[in-house]
Design a protein around this motif. Structure first.
Motif, PDB file in Angstrom:
ATOM      1  N   SER A 193      43.661  -2.246 -62.158  1.00 36.19           N
ATOM      2  CA  SER A 193      42.408  -1.128 -61.478  1.00 36.19           C
ATOM      3  C   SER A 193      43.247  -1.315 -59.969  1.00 36.19           C
ATOM      4  O   SER A 193      43.801  -2.633 -60.118  1.00 36.19           O
ATOM      5  CB  SER A 193      41.144  -1.319 -61.836  1.00 36.19           C
ATOM      6  OG  SER A 193      40.601  -2.515 -61.142  1.00 36.19           O
ATOM      7  N   PRO A 194      42.682  -0.571 -59.170  1.00 38.49           N
ATOM      8  CA  PRO A 194      43.363  -0.739 -57.643  1.00 38.49           C
ATOM      9  C   PRO A 194      42.854  -2.388 -57.030  1.00 38.49           C
ATOM     10  O   PRO A 194      42.743  -2.635 -56.471  1.00 38.49           O
ATOM     11  CB  PRO A 194      42.666   0.467 -57.262  1.00 38.49           C
ATOM     12  CG  PRO A 194      43.049   1.618 -58.111  1.00 38.49           C
ATOM     13  CD  PRO A 194      42.914   0.853 -60.227  1.00 38.49           C
ATOM     14  N   ASN A 195      41.493  -2.531 -58.002  1.00 33.32           N
ATOM     15  CA  ASN A 195      40.192  -3.396 -56.888  1.00 33.32           C
ATOM     16  C   ASN A 195      41.498  -4.507 -57.563  1.00 33.32           C
ATOM     17  O   ASN A 195      41.280  -6.118 -56.974  1.00 33.32           O
ATOM     18  CB  ASN A 195      39.221  -2.967 -57.585  1.00 33.32           C
ATOM     19  CG  ASN A 195      38.033  -2.201 -57.239  1.00 33.32           C
ATOM     20  OD1 ASN A 195      38.558  -1.500 -55.967  1.00 33.32           O
ATOM     21  ND2 ASN A 195      37.459  -1.253 -57.779  1.00 33.32           N
ATOM     22  N   THR A 196      41.301  -4.723 -58.771  1.00 36.96           N
ATOM     23  CA  THR A 196      41.726  -5.498 -59.471  1.00 36.96           C
ATOM     24  C   THR A 196      43.330  -6.350 -59.032  1.00 36.96           C
ATOM     25  O   THR A 196      43.046  -7.730 -58.405  1.00 36.96           O
ATOM     26  CB  THR A 196      42.184  -5.644 -61.049  1.00 36.96           C
ATOM     27  OG1 THR A 196      40.896  -5.137 -61.304  1.00 36.96           O
ATOM     28  CG2 THR A 196      42.610  -7.565 -61.792  1.00 36.96           C
ATOM     29  N   LEU A 197      44.293  -5.588 -59.037  1.00 37.64           N
ATOM     30  CA  LEU A 197      45.533  -5.750 -58.616  1.00 37.64           C
ATOM     31  C   LEU A 197      44.932  -6.161 -56.372  1.00 37.64           C
ATOM     32  O   LEU A 197      45.693  -6.901 -56.046  1.00 37.64           O
ATOM     33  CB  LEU A 197      46.617  -4.828 -58.389  1.00 37.64           C
ATOM     34  CG  LEU A 197      47.529  -4.447 -57.201  1.00 37.64           C
ATOM     35  CD1 LEU A 197      47.948  -5.171 -58.295  1.00 37.64           C
ATOM     36  CD2 LEU A 197      48.281  -3.122 -57.766  1.00 37.64           C
ATOM     37  N   GLN A 198      44.053  -5.273 -55.951  1.00 36.50           N
ATOM     38  CA  GLN A 198      43.756  -5.996 -53.875  1.00 36.50           C
ATOM     39  C   GLN A 198      43.260  -6.968 -54.168  1.00 36.50           C
ATOM     40  O   GLN A 198      43.762  -7.865 -53.466  1.00 36.50           O
ATOM     41  CB  GLN A 198      42.746  -4.532 -54.583  1.00 36.50           C
ATOM     42  CG  GLN A 198      43.070  -5.462 -52.915  1.00 36.50           C
ATOM     43  CD  GLN A 198      41.381  -4.343 -52.029  1.00 36.50           C
ATOM     44  OE1 GLN A 198      40.460  -3.715 -53.236  1.00 36.50           O
ATOM     45  NE2 GLN A 198      41.297  -3.363 -50.481  1.00 36.50           N
ATOM     46  N   GLU A 199      42.131  -7.706 -55.298  1.00 32.94           N
ATOM     47  CA  GLU A 199      42.263  -8.848 -55.808  1.00 32.94           C
ATOM     48  C   GLU A 199      43.155 -10.130 -55.713  1.00 32.94           C
ATOM     49  O   GLU A 199      43.293 -11.502 -55.380  1.00 32.94           O
ATOM     50  CB  GLU A 199      41.041  -9.336 -56.966  1.00 32.94           C
ATOM     51  CG  GLU A 199      39.975  -8.851 -56.569  1.00 32.94           C
ATOM     52  CD  GLU A 199      38.980  -8.461 -57.160  1.00 32.94           C
ATOM     53  OE1 GLU A 199      39.275  -9.286 -58.314  1.00 32.94           O
ATOM     54  OE2 GLU A 199      37.615  -8.121 -56.864  1.00 32.94           O
ATOM     55  N   HIS A 200      44.239  -9.100 -56.509  1.00 34.34           N
ATOM     56  CA  HIS A 200      45.656 -10.307 -56.823  1.00 34.34           C
ATOM     57  C   HIS A 200      45.843 -10.658 -55.668  1.00 34.34           C
ATOM     58  O   HIS A 200      46.595 -11.442 -55.484  1.00 34.34           O
ATOM     59  CB  HIS A 200      46.859  -9.711 -58.443  1.00 34.34           C
ATOM     60  CG  HIS A 200      47.469 -10.575 -58.884  1.00 34.34           C
ATOM     61  ND1 HIS A 200      47.420 -11.054 -59.340  1.00 34.34           N
ATOM     62  CD2 HIS A 200      48.505 -10.362 -58.806  1.00 34.34           C
ATOM     63  CE1 HIS A 200      48.733 -12.198 -59.358  1.00 34.34           C
ATOM     64  NE2 HIS A 200      49.011 -12.006 -59.275  1.00 34.34           N
ATOM     65  N   PHE A 201      46.973  -9.459 -55.311  1.00 38.99           N
ATOM     66  CA  PHE A 201      46.897  -9.739 -53.356  1.00 38.99           C
ATOM     67  C   PHE A 201      47.254 -10.628 -52.720  1.00 38.99           C
ATOM     68  O   PHE A 201      47.220 -11.165 -51.767  1.00 38.99           O
ATOM     69  CB  PHE A 201      47.718  -7.886 -52.895  1.00 38.99           C
ATOM     70  CG  PHE A 201      48.854  -7.302 -53.507  1.00 38.99           C
ATOM     71  CD1 PHE A 201      49.693  -7.980 -52.898  1.00 38.99           C
ATOM     72  CD2 PHE A 201      49.057  -6.316 -54.185  1.00 38.99           C
ATOM     73  CE1 PHE A 201      51.469  -6.988 -53.631  1.00 38.99           C
ATOM     74  CE2 PHE A 201      50.210  -5.932 -54.956  1.00 38.99           C
ATOM     75  CZ  PHE A 201      50.887  -6.024 -54.657  1.00 38.99           C
ATOM     76  N   ALA A 202      45.290 -10.491 -52.987  1.00 31.57           N
ATOM     77  CA  ALA A 202      45.150 -11.267 -51.758  1.00 31.57           C
ATOM     78  C   ALA A 202      45.473 -12.596 -52.325  1.00 31.57           C
ATOM     79  O   ALA A 202      45.210 -14.258 -51.320  1.00 31.57           O
ATOM     80  CB  ALA A 202      43.148 -10.898 -52.106  1.00 31.57           C
ATOM     81  N   LEU A 203      44.809 -13.458 -53.432  1.00 34.39           N
ATOM     82  CA  LEU A 203      45.143 -14.244 -54.119  1.00 34.39           C
ATOM     83  C   LEU A 203      46.483 -14.560 -53.594  1.00 34.39           C
ATOM     84  O   LEU A 203      46.383 -16.460 -53.223  1.00 34.39           O
ATOM     85  CB  LEU A 203      44.459 -13.885 -55.810  1.00 34.39           C
ATOM     86  CG  LEU A 203      45.138 -15.688 -56.285  1.00 34.39           C
ATOM     87  CD1 LEU A 203      43.909 -16.572 -55.897  1.00 34.39           C
ATOM     88  CD2 LEU A 203      45.302 -15.694 -57.805  1.00 34.39           C
ATOM     89  N   MET A 204      47.679 -14.510 -54.087  1.00 34.91           N
ATOM     90  CA  MET A 204      49.012 -14.417 -53.814  1.00 34.91           C
ATOM     91  C   MET A 204      48.146 -14.921 -51.835  1.00 34.91           C
ATOM     92  O   MET A 204      49.377 -15.766 -51.904  1.00 34.91           O
ATOM     93  CB  MET A 204      49.410 -13.656 -53.731  1.00 34.91           C
ATOM     94  CG  MET A 204      50.068 -13.298 -55.573  1.00 34.91           C
ATOM     95  SD  MET A 204      51.579 -12.502 -56.211  1.00 34.91           S
ATOM     96  CE  MET A 204      50.343 -10.623 -55.761  1.00 34.91           C
ATOM     97  N   GLN A 205      48.597 -13.657 -51.342  1.00 33.95           N
ATOM     98  CA  GLN A 205      48.643 -14.695 -50.120  1.00 33.95           C
ATOM     99  C   GLN A 205      48.041 -15.518 -49.209  1.00 33.95           C
ATOM    100  O   GLN A 205      48.472 -16.081 -48.227  1.00 33.95           O
ATOM    101  CB  GLN A 205      48.556 -12.908 -48.581  1.00 33.95           C
ATOM    102  CG  GLN A 205      49.666 -11.702 -49.694  1.00 33.95           C
ATOM    103  CD  GLN A 205      49.761 -10.460 -49.253  1.00 33.95           C
ATOM    104  OE1 GLN A 205      50.599 -10.275 -48.172  1.00 33.95           O
ATOM    105  NE2 GLN A 205      49.060  -9.132 -49.555  1.00 33.95           N
ATOM    106  N   ARG A 206      46.814 -14.997 -49.643  1.00 34.98           N
ATOM    107  CA  ARG A 206      45.393 -15.891 -48.539  1.00 34.98           C
ATOM    108  C   ARG A 206      45.584 -17.149 -49.672  1.00 34.98           C
ATOM    109  O   ARG A 206      45.892 -18.740 -48.748  1.00 34.98           O
ATOM    110  CB  ARG A 206      44.324 -15.363 -48.973  1.00 34.98           C
ATOM    111  CG  ARG A 206      44.446 -14.080 -48.058  1.00 34.98           C
ATOM    112  CD  ARG A 206      43.381 -13.141 -48.302  1.00 34.98           C
ATOM    113  NE  ARG A 206      42.548 -12.133 -47.391  1.00 34.98           N
ATOM    114  CZ  ARG A 206      41.951 -11.326 -47.484  1.00 34.98           C
ATOM    115  NH1 ARG A 206      40.808 -11.778 -48.088  1.00 34.98           N
ATOM    116  NH2 ARG A 206      42.241 -10.223 -47.109  1.00 34.98           N
ATOM    117  N   GLN A 207      45.617 -17.049 -50.679  1.00 34.55           N
ATOM    118  CA  GLN A 207      45.280 -18.641 -51.234  1.00 34.55           C
ATOM    119  C   GLN A 207      46.474 -19.613 -51.524  1.00 34.55           C
ATOM    120  O   GLN A 207      46.631 -20.836 -51.816  1.00 34.55           O
ATOM    121  CB  GLN A 207      44.136 -19.024 -52.901  1.00 34.55           C
ATOM    122  CG  GLN A 207      42.775 -18.037 -52.676  1.00 34.55           C
ATOM    123  CD  GLN A 207      41.688 -18.152 -53.604  1.00 34.55           C
ATOM    124  OE1 GLN A 207      42.164 -18.788 -54.534  1.00 34.55           O
ATOM    125  NE2 GLN A 207      41.294 -17.036 -53.869  1.00 34.55           N
TER     126      GLN A 207
END
Length: 265
Positions: free
Chosen positions: A184-198
């Motif tokens: 879903s867009p929300n789940t993918l948004q969280e995944h991008f944040a995980l990869m880039q920030r964490q």
């Protein structure tokens, strides 16, 4: 000038670091392809989530448990995928405004209409008098997939997908979650944040960083026309595209360092 809270524009070093870090985690082929599509084509997170295999590749016939494919030269992004389009079919249009503005003339007509209905004994419902909702339509765009790193990432990812499931359909989602379903867009948004920030430790980076980084590169670094960036982004107005243009932080540092002030102790 960028707005407060906007997604971070990555430097080339930060982007390279992100790609290296991805290799240290699970599903590196998928995550590399996700990042490449975001940063090389400037797709919105909803558009990436809605991508199907047929949008980027042509599948060959299945033979002896194997499946070939050929990457397309052009990503023809349907209008239904884009911002404002109800491509997910998960929401119903509702009127959410608490205040409604009318001109004096329109208000007088509305009152007379209600009076006429009341005299006739008709049922009067407030929602029948709300102004018509504006329907937002997406904007289709054709994006050449000629970047070598982008094509390599997609080829590696599709090879892994087809090796594990040669019976894939061309209409299947291009990217799947760890659980095997489409993002879903929300789940993918969280995944991008995980990869880039964490994973990569890049503060303020988000799923919109790829899009903003690409627009900044086209306008600021390549000195291309805003019209070119506008067409790639799929914006109706060029003024919207200019909001995305943001001088890299390194440029700001250099400007401050080279300001030329004389300090007297």
């Amino acid at each position: 000038m960028s707005k407060t809270g906007q997604a971070r524009v990555l430097t080339p070093d930060q982007f390279a670091h992100l790609l290296r870090v991805i290799q240290e985690h699970r599903y590196p082929e998928k995550n590399t392809a996700l990042v490449q599509i975001s940063f090389k084509l400037g797709l919105r997170v909803q558009e990436i989530a809605l991508l199907q295999i047929k949008d980027v590749a042509e599948l060959g016939p299945e033979s002896s448990g194997q499946r070939s494919f050929k990457l397309k030269e052009l990503l023809a992004l349907p209008a239904a995928y884009t911002k404002g389009a109800d491509a997910l079919k998960r929401s119903k249009p509702t009127y959410q405004r608490r205040r409604i503005s009318y001109s004096v003339h329109d208000f007088d007509q509305l009152v007379r209409r209600i009076e006429t209905m009341a005299k006739a004994g008709a049922e009067i419902k407030p929602e029948d008098f709300y102004p018509e909702l504006k329907k937002h339509r997406g904007k289709s765009r054709d994006l050449p997939m000629n970047d070598t790193a982008l094509r390599t990432a997609l080829e590696n990812y599709l090879s892994v997908r087809l090796a594990s499931n040669p019976s894939l359909k061309k209409s299947d989602a291009l990217f799947l979650t760890q659980k095997g379903g489409p993002y879903s867009p929300n789940t993918l948004q969280e995944h991008f944040a995980l990869m880039q920030r964490q994973w990569a430790g890049i503060e303020r980076a988000s799923s919109h960083s790829g899009r903003r980084t690409l627009m900044t590169n086209i306008i600021h670094d390549q000195k291309k026309s805003v019209k070119i960036a506008q067409k790639i982004a799929g914006h109706v107005s060029a003024s919207t595209t200019l909001i995305y243009e943001d001088p890299p932080e390194e440029s700001l540092k250099e400007a401050l360092q080279d300001a030329g002030y004389l300090y007297i102790s």
